[in-house]
Scaffold this motif. Structure first.
Motif, PDB file in Angstrom:
ATOM      1  N   GLY A  33     -10.507   8.863   3.861  1.00 31.02           N
ATOM      2  CA  GLY A  33     -11.858   8.323   3.914  1.00 31.02           C
ATOM      3  C   GLY A  33     -12.498   8.124   2.558  1.00 31.02           C
ATOM      4  N   THR A  34     -11.733   8.320   1.493  1.00 25.53           N
ATOM      5  CA  THR A  34     -12.257   8.164   0.148  1.00 25.53           C
ATOM      6  C   THR A  34     -11.402   7.168  -0.618  1.00 25.53           C
ATOM      7  N   GLY A  35     -12.050   6.264  -1.307  1.00 26.55           N
ATOM      8  CA  GLY A  35     -11.323   5.295  -2.112  1.00 26.55           C
ATOM      9  C   GLY A  35     -10.705   5.940  -3.343  1.00 26.55           C
ATOM     10  N   ASP A  36      -9.697   5.285  -3.902  1.00 27.27           N
ATOM     11  CA  ASP A  36      -9.070   5.757  -5.126  1.00 27.27           C
ATOM     12  C   ASP A  36      -8.749   4.527  -5.974  1.00 27.27           C
ATOM     13  N   GLU A  37      -8.157   4.775  -7.120  1.00 26.97           N
ATOM     14  CA  GLU A  37      -7.785   3.670  -8.002  1.00 26.97           C
ATOM     15  C   GLU A  37      -6.408   3.920  -8.581  1.00 26.97           C
ATOM     16  N   LEU A  38      -5.603   2.890  -8.610  1.00 26.46           N
ATOM     17  CA  LEU A  38      -4.342   2.935  -9.347  1.00 26.46           C
ATOM     18  C   LEU A  38      -4.678   2.658 -10.814  1.00 26.46           C
ATOM     19  N   THR A  39      -4.382   3.638 -11.677  1.00 24.65           N
ATOM     20  CA  THR A  39      -4.828   3.509 -13.061  1.00 24.65           C
ATOM     21  C   THR A  39      -3.704   3.275 -14.058  1.00 24.65           C
ATOM     22  N   SER A  40      -2.474   3.680 -13.715  1.00 24.72           N
ATOM     23  CA  SER A  40      -1.371   3.334 -14.613  1.00 24.72           C
ATOM     24  C   SER A  40      -0.044   3.461 -13.893  1.00 24.72           C
ATOM     25  N   VAL A  41       0.953   2.756 -14.432  1.00 20.80           N
ATOM     26  CA  VAL A  41       2.286   2.722 -13.850  1.00 20.80           C
ATOM     27  C   VAL A  41       3.289   2.897 -14.979  1.00 20.80           C
ATOM     28  N   THR A  42       4.285   3.750 -14.751  1.00 23.40           N
ATOM     29  CA  THR A  42       5.368   3.889 -15.716  1.00 23.40           C
ATOM     30  C   THR A  42       6.696   3.809 -14.980  1.00 23.40           C
TER      31      THR A  42
END
Ligand code: CU
Length: 153
Positions: free
Chosen positions: A60-69
């Motif tokens: 029920g809470t949004g999140d963010e993709l902030t980096s990818v390795t």
């Protein structure tokens, strides 16, 4: 006016408290992320590859993709596609009860400075880092250069 604003804030706090109690108690901050359909088309370039996947948020809470390795790339960047032109973004939102889709022709991951040439049948390891949730590690299969998923939409 003033009293009304206070009431609204109280209602919001109540809603947040309810959300906090209803999820699984994994302590991950409310977002419940899972990854599906990851793949990388075998790159035609020696130093660059694209990657696609879907991140689903059942929380029920949004999140963010902030980096990818990735183990195969010196750098992985996140691109959106707007009007046929790519634009690098520093983060992508993953809405509550929603999905973040990286798909051919749309947003995608860009694997740069490749350390080896990924071949069809191999997998590459991709680590996803989020603003709130714990990082996820995905084994991304390498498909043929012309592979497209057989989902209708
Ligand atoms: Cu791109």
């Amino acid at each position: 006016m003033r009293r009304r604003a206070v009431l609204t804030a109280g209602a919001l706090a109540g809603a947040l408290a309810l959300t906090g109690c209803s999820g699984s108690d994994s302590g991950s901050g409310g977002a419940e992320l899972s990854v599906s359909s990851p793949y990388m088309p075998q790159p035609v370039s020696a130093d660059m590859a694209a990657g696609f996947l879907t991140i689903t948020n059942d929380g029920g809470t949004g999140d963010e993709l902030t980096s990818v390795t990735s183990d195969v790339a010196g750098q992985v960047t996140m691109h959106s596609t707007v009007g046929g032109a790519m634009a690098e973004k520093s983060s992508f939102a993953i809405p509550a009860h929603g999905r973040l889709v990286f798909s051919s022709g749309g947003s995608h991951l860009m694997f740069e400075k490749l350390k080896r040439a990924p071949k069809q049948g191999q997998t590459v390891t991709v680590k996803l880092t989020f603003a709130k949730s714990e990082p996820l590690t995905v084994e991304m299969p390498v498909k043929s250069a012309t592979y497209t998923p057989s989902t209708g939409h």
